[in-house]
Write a protein that holds these residues in place. Sequence first.
Motif, mmCIF file in Angstrom:
data_model
loop_
_atom_site.group_PDB
_atom_site.id
_atom_site.type_symbol
_atom_site.label_atom_id
_atom_site.label_comp_id
_atom_site.label_asym_id
_atom_site.label_seq_id
_atom_site.Cartn_x
_atom_site.Cartn_y
_atom_site.Cartn_z
ATOM 1 N N MET A 105 3.381 24.481 -16.758
ATOM 2 C CA MET A 105 3.276 24.058 -18.128
ATOM 3 C C MET A 105 2.895 25.421 -18.671
ATOM 4 S SD MET A 105 1.174 20.861 -17.783
ATOM 5 C CE MET A 105 0.809 20.708 -19.349
ATOM 6 N N ALA A 106 3.457 25.525 -19.835
ATOM 7 C CA ALA A 106 3.301 26.463 -20.692
ATOM 8 C C ALA A 106 1.792 27.313 -21.006
ATOM 9 C CB ALA A 106 4.023 26.991 -22.361
ATOM 10 N N SER A 107 0.992 25.638 -21.185
ATOM 11 C CA SER A 107 -0.222 26.086 -22.134
ATOM 12 C C SER A 107 -1.061 26.300 -20.192
ATOM 13 C CB SER A 107 -0.854 24.464 -22.181
ATOM 14 O OG SER A 107 -0.648 23.526 -21.452
ATOM 15 N N PHE A 108 -0.480 26.140 -19.025
ATOM 16 C CA PHE A 108 -1.981 26.070 -18.005
ATOM 17 C C PHE A 108 -1.047 27.638 -17.701
ATOM 18 C CE2 PHE A 108 -3.726 24.839 -14.092
ATOM 19 C CZ PHE A 108 -2.896 25.844 -13.880
ATOM 20 N N HIS A 109 0.371 28.734 -18.129
ATOM 21 C CA HIS A 109 0.778 29.076 -17.895
ATOM 22 C C HIS A 109 -0.711 30.345 -18.665
ATOM 23 C CE1 HIS A 109 3.052 33.259 -16.988
ATOM 24 N NE2 HIS A 109 3.009 33.494 -18.663
ATOM 25 N N VAL A 110 -0.538 30.315 -19.753
ATOM 26 C CA VAL A 110 -1.714 30.592 -20.950
ATOM 27 C C VAL A 110 -3.203 30.734 -20.289
ATOM 28 C CG1 VAL A 110 -3.281 31.159 -23.225
ATOM 29 C CG2 VAL A 110 -0.596 30.364 -23.021
ATOM 30 N N ILE A 111 -3.615 29.777 -19.683
ATOM 31 C CA ILE A 111 -4.461 29.844 -19.150
ATOM 32 C C ILE A 111 -4.860 30.133 -17.171
ATOM 33 C CG2 ILE A 111 -6.778 28.290 -18.070
ATOM 34 C CD1 ILE A 111 -6.160 26.635 -19.529
ATOM 35 N N ALA A 112 -3.873 30.271 -16.541
ATOM 36 C CA ALA A 112 -3.940 30.436 -15.188
ATOM 37 C C ALA A 112 -3.234 31.458 -15.006
ATOM 38 C CB ALA A 112 -3.442 29.190 -14.810
ATOM 39 N N GLY A 113 -1.598 32.011 -15.419
ATOM 40 C CA GLY A 113 -1.052 32.712 -15.382
ATOM 41 C C GLY A 113 -0.090 32.452 -15.031
ATOM 42 N N ALA A 114 0.966 33.515 -14.366
ATOM 43 C CA ALA A 114 2.436 33.581 -14.372
ATOM 44 C C ALA A 114 2.828 32.354 -12.653
ATOM 45 C CB ALA A 114 3.292 34.843 -13.469
ATOM 46 N N ASN A 115 1.810 32.340 -11.694
ATOM 47 C CA ASN A 115 1.682 31.705 -11.038
ATOM 48 C C ASN A 115 0.415 30.445 -10.503
ATOM 49 O OD1 ASN A 115 2.805 33.940 -8.822
ATOM 50 N ND2 ASN A 115 1.357 35.053 -9.156
ATOM 51 N N GLU A 116 0.396 30.336 -11.544
ATOM 52 C CA GLU A 116 -0.293 29.029 -11.857
ATOM 53 C C GLU A 116 -1.487 28.591 -11.314
ATOM 54 O OE1 GLU A 116 2.277 25.648 -11.924
ATOM 55 O OE2 GLU A 116 3.317 26.294 -13.757
ATOM 56 N N ALA A 117 -1.934 29.811 -10.530
ATOM 57 C CA ALA A 117 -2.947 29.685 -9.961
ATOM 58 C C ALA A 117 -4.286 30.434 -10.103
ATOM 59 C CB ALA A 117 -2.706 30.081 -8.491
ATOM 60 N N GLN A 118 -5.576 30.453 -10.229
ATOM 61 C CA GLN A 118 -6.433 31.180 -10.698
ATOM 62 C C GLN A 118 -6.184 32.039 -9.394
ATOM 63 O OE1 GLN A 118 -8.011 30.553 -13.204
ATOM 64 N NE2 GLN A 118 -7.230 28.994 -14.303
ATOM 65 N N GLU A 119 -5.953 33.095 -10.154
ATOM 66 C CA GLU A 119 -6.392 34.771 -8.824
ATOM 67 C C GLU A 119 -8.140 35.078 -9.306
ATOM 68 O OE1 GLU A 119 -4.371 39.066 -8.857
ATOM 69 O OE2 GLU A 119 -3.199 37.049 -10.029
ATOM 70 N N HIS A 120 -8.318 35.707 -8.303
ATOM 71 C CA HIS A 120 -9.891 36.074 -8.147
ATOM 72 C C HIS A 120 -9.502 37.521 -8.367
ATOM 73 C CE1 HIS A 120 -13.800 36.588 -7.080
ATOM 74 N NE2 HIS A 120 -13.170 36.968 -6.443
ATOM 75 N N ILE A 121 -10.029 38.038 -9.161
ATOM 76 C CA ILE A 121 -10.376 39.427 -9.215
ATOM 77 C C ILE A 121 -11.058 40.592 -8.885
ATOM 78 C CG2 ILE A 121 -10.140 41.837 -11.074
ATOM 79 C CD1 ILE A 121 -7.361 39.969 -10.979
ATOM 80 N N ARG A 122 -10.997 41.350 -8.427
ATOM 81 C CA ARG A 122 -12.117 42.103 -7.627
ATOM 82 C C ARG A 122 -12.494 43.446 -8.254
ATOM 83 N NH1 ARG A 122 -11.283 43.019 -0.646
ATOM 84 N NH2 ARG A 122 -13.400 42.989 -1.033
ATOM 85 N N VAL A 123 -14.100 43.325 -8.186
ATOM 86 C CA VAL A 123 -14.514 44.575 -9.385
ATOM 87 C C VAL A 123 -15.274 45.177 -8.356
ATOM 88 C CG1 VAL A 123 -14.355 42.560 -11.056
ATOM 89 C CG2 VAL A 123 -16.620 43.278 -9.556
ATOM 90 N N ARG A 124 -15.044 46.599 -9.200
ATOM 91 C CA ARG A 124 -16.414 47.958 -7.634
ATOM 92 C C ARG A 124 -17.210 47.541 -8.684
ATOM 93 N NH1 ARG A 124 -10.857 50.446 -9.014
ATOM 94 N NH2 ARG A 124 -10.054 50.800 -6.646
ATOM 95 N N LYS A 125 -17.566 48.599 -8.168
ATOM 96 C CA LYS A 125 -19.815 49.126 -9.005
ATOM 97 C C LYS A 125 -19.305 50.592 -9.537
ATOM 98 C CE LYS A 125 -22.944 46.116 -7.318
ATOM 99 N NZ LYS A 125 -23.639 46.102 -8.165
ATOM 100 N N ILE A 126 -19.187 50.438 -11.052
ATOM 101 C CA ILE A 126 -19.271 52.327 -10.947
ATOM 102 C C ILE A 126 -20.322 53.056 -11.524
ATOM 103 C CG2 ILE A 126 -16.849 51.415 -11.157
ATOM 104 C CD1 ILE A 126 -17.723 51.386 -14.227
ATOM 105 N N GLY A 127 -20.008 54.376 -12.250
ATOM 106 C CA GLY A 127 -21.600 54.961 -12.471
ATOM 107 C C GLY A 127 -21.317 55.287 -13.695
ATOM 108 N N VAL A 128 -22.266 56.465 -14.212
ATOM 109 C CA VAL A 128 -22.386 56.927 -15.802
ATOM 110 C C VAL A 128 -21.253 58.401 -15.262
ATOM 111 C CG1 VAL A 128 -23.176 58.320 -17.442
ATOM 112 C CG2 VAL A 128 -24.476 56.468 -16.238
#
Length: 268
Positions: free
Chosen positions: A1-24
């Motif tokens: 569904m196009a509306s779901f694609h807006v929310i979840a992305g192309a794979n129609e699944a919630q992709e978990h993005i990994r974040v890093r710790k950064i400094g100044v």
Amino acid sequence: MASFHVIAGANEAQEHIRVRKIGVHDLVDALRRGIDDFMVKPSHLVFLCLIYPIVGVFLAAWTSGNNALPLLFPLVSGFALIGPFAAIGLYEISRRRELGMDASWRHAFDIRHSPALPAIAAVGGMLFVIFLAWLLTAQAFYQNLFGRIPPESIADFVREIYSTERGWTLIIVGHAIGFVFAVVVLCTTVIAFPLLLDRDVGAYEAVHASVRAVLANPVTMAIWGLMVTIGLMIGSLPLFAGLAVVLPVFGHATWHLYRKVIEPEPSA
């Protein structure tokens, strides 16, 4: 569904993005890289960002009448709330330059072909709603202090603001309210648009990843927000013309900040 694609992305699944710790030091390096991107073809980038100072001047002229005068500062400062969306073409230029592709100003408009365009529009719409909420809040707060009668002149307005108790209340509390709106925008969009340009993860995950990036690096991101705020203040002088330099520099730097704080895809 196009509306779901807006929310979840192309794979129609919630992709978990990994974040890093950064400094100044990462912020400084991101800013340095942003300046470098800008210096490659500054005339093209200034051309892209002329709309920002032009609109700023238009806002000042539009509020020059006494009726709208109290909205001048909320309009100018609140316009920065949609800055992350206004700079989206700059993220694309930095992305292409990073990949060794042609990075002329024309390619800034290639985002119209992005598969994540619906999600980008959704997050942009969210920023516009926040911008309108800020204007309505600022107007209501001003009217609560000064009433609905407009100032008789610009001189009278300035005198009321800087020489009365309610004027200083407006300045101090108004800035505090604006700070809350700015924090909301920083937390929800600090890397959302670069992420959507790079990976079609959907609007929800882009905003969620931005929030998690701030939570993982609260002090560093607070410093970044302060750097952007100071840059925008400096860029607003004279007559917002400096924004034609400040906006592209921080726009490009935001792409490099994204690269530092978000881990690449496993296959990248």
